[in-house]
Design a protein around this motif. Sequence first.
Motif, mmCIF file in Angstrom:
data_model
loop_
_atom_site.group_PDB
_atom_site.id
_atom_site.type_symbol
_atom_site.label_atom_id
_atom_site.label_comp_id
_atom_site.label_asym_id
_atom_site.label_seq_id
_atom_site.Cartn_x
_atom_site.Cartn_y
_atom_site.Cartn_z
ATOM 1 N N ILE A 1 0.842 -1.205 0.000
ATOM 2 C CA ILE A 1 0.000 0.000 0.000
ATOM 3 C C ILE A 1 0.870 1.244 0.000
ATOM 4 O O ILE A 1 0.684 2.171 -0.811
ATOM 5 N N TRP A 2 1.858 1.290 0.896
ATOM 6 C CA TRP A 2 2.641 2.503 1.060
ATOM 7 C C TRP A 2 3.664 2.688 -0.045
ATOM 8 O O TRP A 2 3.994 3.826 -0.405
ATOM 9 N N LYS A 3 4.149 1.623 -0.607
ATOM 10 C CA LYS A 3 5.040 1.766 -1.761
ATOM 11 C C LYS A 3 4.263 2.270 -2.975
ATOM 12 O O LYS A 3 4.809 2.989 -3.823
ATOM 13 N N ASN A 4 2.987 1.897 -3.054
ATOM 14 C CA ASN A 4 2.146 2.414 -4.127
ATOM 15 C C ASN A 4 1.917 3.913 -3.946
ATOM 16 O O ASN A 4 2.016 4.697 -4.904
ATOM 17 N N PHE A 5 1.625 4.331 -2.699
ATOM 18 C CA PHE A 5 1.487 5.760 -2.417
ATOM 19 C C PHE A 5 2.794 6.495 -2.736
ATOM 20 O O PHE A 5 2.781 7.597 -3.303
ATOM 21 N N LEU A 6 3.907 5.909 -2.343
ATOM 22 C CA LEU A 6 5.208 6.533 -2.556
ATOM 23 C C LEU A 6 5.474 6.750 -4.043
ATOM 24 O O LEU A 6 5.986 7.805 -4.457
ATOM 25 N N LYS A 7 5.116 5.774 -4.844
ATOM 26 C CA LYS A 7 5.293 5.899 -6.291
ATOM 27 C C LYS A 7 4.405 6.995 -6.850
ATOM 28 O O LYS A 7 4.811 7.752 -7.744
#
Length: 646
Positions: free
Chosen positions: A79-85
């Motif tokens: 979830i957070w790596k998707n937000f980061l991207k």
Amino acid sequence: MASSLWPQRFAFSSCASLRAGSTGQSWDTRISQPQKLPCLNALSDDILMEVFSYLDIEDIFSLRRVSKLYYNLTHQGIIWKNFLKRIGSNAPQRPPSHRHSPQYLTSFEAERLVTRAISLQKNWLSPNPCPLSRDSFQIHRLIQSMVLLPGGKYMVASVCNTAKTHYSLIVFALDHRIGGVVPLAETPVKRKAYNLKARYMNIDGKPSIVIAYVRRKMSSRHNSSGVDPSIYNPILENPRKPIDPPVPLQYACTCIQISLDTLGALADPTLAPGSAAFFEFAASQPPPFRLLCVLRSATELGAVDLAVIEGVPTVAVVKNHETVVFKELTGVGMLSTLCCAREEPYSSNHHSICNLRILPHQGQILVLRAVKLPIIPSVDHRLGAPPSSQDLITIAMFDIPDFGDNEMESTFAHQTMSFRADDVEGIQITDPNDHESVPCANPADGAEHPPITIFYRSEGGTRFHELMINPTPRHFLPKSMLSTPHYWLGNLVAGNHHVVTWEHEKERGLCRGFVLPGNQRSLVYVTRTEDIAERLSIRGFYSHFSVSDGTAAYTAARNTLFQNVMRGSVHSREGVMCKFNLTPDVRSDLKAGVKTIAWDEGTGRVFYVKPDDACLHVIDFAKAPVQAPDGQRRPLPLADVRMLDL
């Protein structure tokens, strides 16, 4: 019921190792209980995570308050790596090492980057910005100066012992899981380091931090004079007030390297800082620092910059006020010299290079010089009226000379502009880098790039100004140059100028403004005009952001990236500057005096030390999740410790 089964029911397609190692009740057990209404808990983790991927960040935080099941699921790294991207260059810059690449980031690290970026943006543009937290760390050294690496992961500091007899450079980790701010590596230097500069670079294939600094020493004829060259400091970065030692000094610009892999190993959280295991491990490693080059000079060395020019890591240093020396940091270490020709019609007046910035993508260097004009008798006929001083600032673009070109003939600027600025001091230039660029929606259109902003003070430091060099519009560039920034002095815009006053308790009056520059967020702090010593009494902080028509597309592109993950929009205040609401204890601490200060615009933290104090103080203008020394989340730990590594 579902939340109580969480530890046994960790079946997630991206976590095969956890799925293979799980035991206990099966998925059928979880959904076998009678339910009156359909429930999301009946869906598999794979489906729930797919649903969560369509949510905004506000929704994710709301889900955490629903149940332990959702609390644990919403900490998933995917979830957070998707937000980061999705927020792109709005996130704090990460060190360019394998350890900090997206695939190796933990969910906590990704969440910290995202929440810092969003909370800082909201706070910074708020009409009532304020510090969100503060902390202090004992470092057992007296910091003389410090510089932060972009993204606030590491800090390089020039330090000395309490007796001020021994000097060294220390690399600190700033987000250590156990100690917070932790010294990782130290190397001695013979004298105090000036003009400290640090940058991420690739040296011989190794991602590294390259550190450049200038030091002074006595000439061999005056070694017995008893003069300490480390006690002479320029006054408020004013070219009219250079250092004036009683005996001639010699100068050396030194560049050293430390590998990011070495720092990563020393920052291993399983090794408690200061423990016997930590020192035993550190002693088993090769020496962390490597000397790259030393440039010696019998004349004064000034501002320093580091950049990669045509694939070659390079240092540039100002020599004798009017010359820039370039040195390769790899290979044969070739040298080149740029003698900056004086600007007409002021060729008979002294030109002093105050600051510079290498622009490697266009093969040029931006040079700012102060020109001293003849003093004109004052027209004020009052008794004792002083003569008026006149200064010019010249902004010039010079072509970077070829390596090995050491001809001492003067080189004329490719572009130049001049303007009046009396009693100039504190010239600062922002440092645009590739991380700050925002790719366009259509890759063929290249990217939007940040401007270069120049700050300086005048009129005894009571007025500070900003000039902005906007990037060249894309329709003027060939397609091969769309993805890299290009700057032209014809795009220079005279920005705002500010006069800051304070009115607090029984004090009031004009302030001297100091700028800690950033590409998007510059931090301004103000002191009394009479403060010229190393103990600056700070009377306030101001958030600053630059606005111009030439950067509208860039600002809009960054805002769009924020909107990719947020339900609500970030509302911007109208003013360019806004004073921070400091708590009484912070205000009192800053007013008592500050030795040196540093700012990281990516993470929103300001670091400062007080004179003769071995503590490092941190003021945080952003929010971030909290982690326990064992890696668990606070205030509520995750149900399965194996999730901490995801």
